[in-house]
Scaffold this motif. Structure first.
Motif, PDB file in Angstrom:
ATOM      1  N   CYS A 195       0.811  -1.203   0.000  1.00 28.63           N
ATOM      2  CA  CYS A 195       0.000   0.000   0.000  1.00 28.63           C
ATOM      3  C   CYS A 195       0.856   1.271   0.000  1.00 28.63           C
ATOM      4  CB  CYS A 195      -0.966  -0.023   1.168  1.00 28.63           C
ATOM      5  SG  CYS A 195      -0.218   0.044   2.777  1.00 28.63           S
ATOM      6  N   LEU A 196       2.165   1.133  -0.021  1.00 30.35           N
ATOM      7  CA  LEU A 196       3.055   2.297  -0.052  1.00 30.35           C
ATOM      8  C   LEU A 196       2.765   3.184  -1.254  1.00 30.35           C
ATOM      9  CD1 LEU A 196       5.493   3.869   0.996  1.00 30.35           C
ATOM     10  CD2 LEU A 196       6.958   2.282  -0.254  1.00 30.35           C
ATOM     11  N   PHE A 197       2.585   2.575  -2.421  1.00 26.14           N
ATOM     12  CA  PHE A 197       2.308   3.353  -3.627  1.00 26.14           C
ATOM     13  C   PHE A 197       0.989   4.103  -3.495  1.00 26.14           C
ATOM     14  CE2 PHE A 197       0.645   3.838  -7.955  1.00 26.14           C
ATOM     15  CZ  PHE A 197       1.670   4.594  -8.500  1.00 26.14           C
ATOM     16  N   GLU A 198      -0.016   3.444  -2.935  1.00 25.06           N
ATOM     17  CA  GLU A 198      -1.320   4.068  -2.755  1.00 25.06           C
ATOM     18  C   GLU A 198      -1.244   5.228  -1.771  1.00 25.06           C
ATOM     19  OE1 GLU A 198      -0.752   0.811  -2.781  1.00 25.06           O
ATOM     20  OE2 GLU A 198      -1.985   0.047  -4.412  1.00 25.06           O
ATOM     21  N   ILE A 199      -0.481   5.052  -0.697  1.00 27.69           N
ATOM     22  CA  ILE A 199      -0.312   6.136   0.283  1.00 27.69           C
ATOM     23  C   ILE A 199       0.338   7.336  -0.385  1.00 27.69           C
ATOM     24  CG2 ILE A 199       0.956   6.839   2.352  1.00 27.69           C
ATOM     25  CD1 ILE A 199       0.580   3.941   3.371  1.00 27.69           C
ATOM     26  N   MET A 200       1.439   7.105  -1.082  1.00 25.80           N
ATOM     27  CA  MET A 200       2.139   8.199  -1.751  1.00 25.80           C
ATOM     28  C   MET A 200       1.238   8.870  -2.779  1.00 25.80           C
ATOM     29  SD  MET A 200       5.353   8.279  -4.310  1.00 25.80           S
ATOM     30  CE  MET A 200       4.279   7.578  -5.538  1.00 25.80           C
ATOM     31  N   SER A 201       0.495   8.062  -3.538  1.00 23.93           N
ATOM     32  CA  SER A 201      -0.392   8.623  -4.560  1.00 23.93           C
ATOM     33  C   SER A 201      -1.471   9.504  -3.941  1.00 23.93           C
ATOM     34  CB  SER A 201      -1.035   7.495  -5.373  1.00 23.93           C
ATOM     35  OG  SER A 201      -0.048   6.781  -6.064  1.00 23.93           O
ATOM     36  N   SER A 202      -1.974   9.098  -2.764  1.00 20.52           N
ATOM     37  CA  SER A 202      -3.016   9.912  -2.128  1.00 20.52           C
ATOM     38  C   SER A 202      -2.456  11.261  -1.678  1.00 20.52           C
ATOM     39  CB  SER A 202      -3.644   9.172  -0.947  1.00 20.52           C
ATOM     40  OG  SER A 202      -2.762   9.094   0.144  1.00 20.52           O
ATOM     41  N   PHE A 203      -1.194  11.298  -1.284  1.00 20.27           N
ATOM     42  CA  PHE A 203      -0.589  12.567  -0.889  1.00 20.27           C
ATOM     43  C   PHE A 203      -0.324  13.463  -2.101  1.00 20.27           C
ATOM     44  CE2 PHE A 203       1.162  10.215   2.962  1.00 20.27           C
ATOM     45  CZ  PHE A 203       0.201  10.723   3.811  1.00 20.27           C
ATOM     46  N   ASN A 204      -0.056  12.852  -3.245  1.00 21.35           N
ATOM     47  CA  ASN A 204       0.233  13.611  -4.459  1.00 21.35           C
ATOM     48  C   ASN A 204      -1.019  14.112  -5.168  1.00 21.35           C
ATOM     49  OD1 ASN A 204       3.030  13.474  -4.297  1.00 21.35           O
ATOM     50  ND2 ASN A 204       3.143  11.555  -5.431  1.00 21.35           N
ATOM     51  N   ALA A 205      -2.174  13.507  -4.876  1.00 21.97           N
ATOM     52  CA  ALA A 205      -3.420  13.890  -5.546  1.00 21.97           C
ATOM     53  C   ALA A 205      -4.224  14.816  -4.642  1.00 21.97           C
ATOM     54  CB  ALA A 205      -4.232  12.637  -5.875  1.00 21.97           C
ATOM     55  N   SER A 206      -4.577  15.963  -5.150  1.00 24.23           N
ATOM     56  CA  SER A 206      -5.288  16.952  -4.333  1.00 24.23           C
ATOM     57  C   SER A 206      -6.726  16.531  -4.036  1.00 24.23           C
ATOM     58  CB  SER A 206      -5.281  18.312  -5.027  1.00 24.23           C
ATOM     59  OG  SER A 206      -5.916  18.211  -6.293  1.00 24.23           O
ATOM     60  N   HIS A 207      -7.296  15.655  -4.820  1.00 19.91           N
ATOM     61  CA  HIS A 207      -8.693  15.268  -4.660  1.00 19.91           C
ATOM     62  C   HIS A 207      -8.871  13.941  -3.908  1.00 19.91           C
ATOM     63  CE1 HIS A 207      -7.218  13.343  -8.292  1.00 19.91           C
ATOM     64  NE2 HIS A 207      -8.126  12.407  -8.099  1.00 19.91           N
ATOM     65  N   VAL A 208      -7.790  13.418  -3.344  1.00 27.10           N
ATOM     66  CA  VAL A 208      -7.848  12.134  -2.640  1.00 27.10           C
ATOM     67  C   VAL A 208      -7.439  12.351  -1.183  1.00 27.10           C
ATOM     68  CG1 VAL A 208      -6.895   9.795  -2.501  1.00 27.10           C
ATOM     69  CG2 VAL A 208      -7.288  10.852  -4.732  1.00 27.10           C
ATOM     70  N   ALA A 209      -8.225  11.802  -0.266  1.00 29.34           N
ATOM     71  CA  ALA A 209      -7.920  11.930   1.157  1.00 29.34           C
ATOM     72  C   ALA A 209      -7.275  10.642   1.666  1.00 29.34           C
ATOM     73  CB  ALA A 209      -9.190  12.206   1.950  1.00 29.34           C
ATOM     74  N   PHE A 210      -6.239  10.795   2.451  1.00 34.35           N
ATOM     75  CA  PHE A 210      -5.596   9.652   3.097  1.00 34.35           C
ATOM     76  C   PHE A 210      -6.178   9.514   4.495  1.00 34.35           C
ATOM     77  CE2 PHE A 210      -2.229   8.058   5.934  1.00 34.35           C
ATOM     78  CZ  PHE A 210      -2.025   6.813   5.364  1.00 34.35           C
ATOM     79  N   GLU A 211      -6.743   8.353   4.785  1.00 37.47           N
ATOM     80  CA  GLU A 211      -7.326   8.118   6.104  1.00 37.47           C
ATOM     81  C   GLU A 211      -6.841   6.784   6.636  1.00 37.47           C
ATOM     82  OE1 GLU A 211     -11.571   8.359   6.171  1.00 37.47           O
ATOM     83  OE2 GLU A 211     -11.610  10.265   5.108  1.00 37.47           O
ATOM     84  N   ILE A 212      -6.693   6.717   7.941  1.00 38.11           N
ATOM     85  CA  ILE A 212      -6.335   5.467   8.598  1.00 38.11           C
ATOM     86  C   ILE A 212      -7.619   4.861   9.123  1.00 38.11           C
ATOM     87  CG2 ILE A 212      -5.065   4.431  10.516  1.00 38.11           C
ATOM     88  CD1 ILE A 212      -3.067   6.802  10.204  1.00 38.11           C
TER      89      ILE A 212
END
Length: 142
Positions: free
Chosen positions: A1-18
């Motif tokens: 999920c590292l790629f998904e985490i990084m991608s969520s930080f790079n995309a302004s329209h995606v929220a990263f949640e735990i």
């Protein structure tokens, strides 16, 4: 999920949640009653560069994408920020849940310990006013 985490930080329209199952959230709050050090230790232990992948090619591609964009240092900082916010949110929700239970908490030293540990965590994250609020509540019980 590292790629998904990084991608969520790079995309302004995606929220990263735990997200965690309820039983794990409750286990976190129980653990916090004993010590805030385990939660703080988890933050210090975040090293996304130690992540594994199913295949070596996937790992190399993901690591290349991280290094080409924000880098591991920045990714670790972003993950830590999100984890810090989640830890505090879960701790405060745990206190709120107990407070709303209707139980007599005036002599509940376990609850006082939970608030004290949360106060220590808040203080370590620079949220001094909130830390003072929780520590004062804890001291009234103790």
């Amino acid at each position: 999920c590292l790629f998904e985490i990084m991608s969520s930080f790079n995309a302004s329209h995606v929220a990263f949640e735990i997200r965690m199952p309820t039983h794990q959230q409750e286990a976190f709050v129980r653990g916090l009653r004993k010590s805030s050090k385990s939660a703080l230790g988890a933050l210090l232990g975040v090293k996304t560069e130690d992540s594994e992948a199913f295949s070596e090619d996937d790992r190399n591609n993901i690591f290349g994408a991280v290094e080409a964009s924000i880098g591991f240092h920045q990714l670790n900082s972003l993950v830590n920020d999100q984890m810090r916010a989640w830890f505090l949110e879960q701790g405060m929700k745990g206190v709120e849940k107990v407070e709303k239970s209707g139980e007599d908490l005036s002599e509940d030293t376990e609850f006082a310990t939970l608030m004290w540990q949360l106060a220590l965590m808040l203080r370590s994250f620079g949220q001094h006013a909130k830390a003072l609020e929780y520590s004062e509540k804890a001291l009234v019980i103790r």
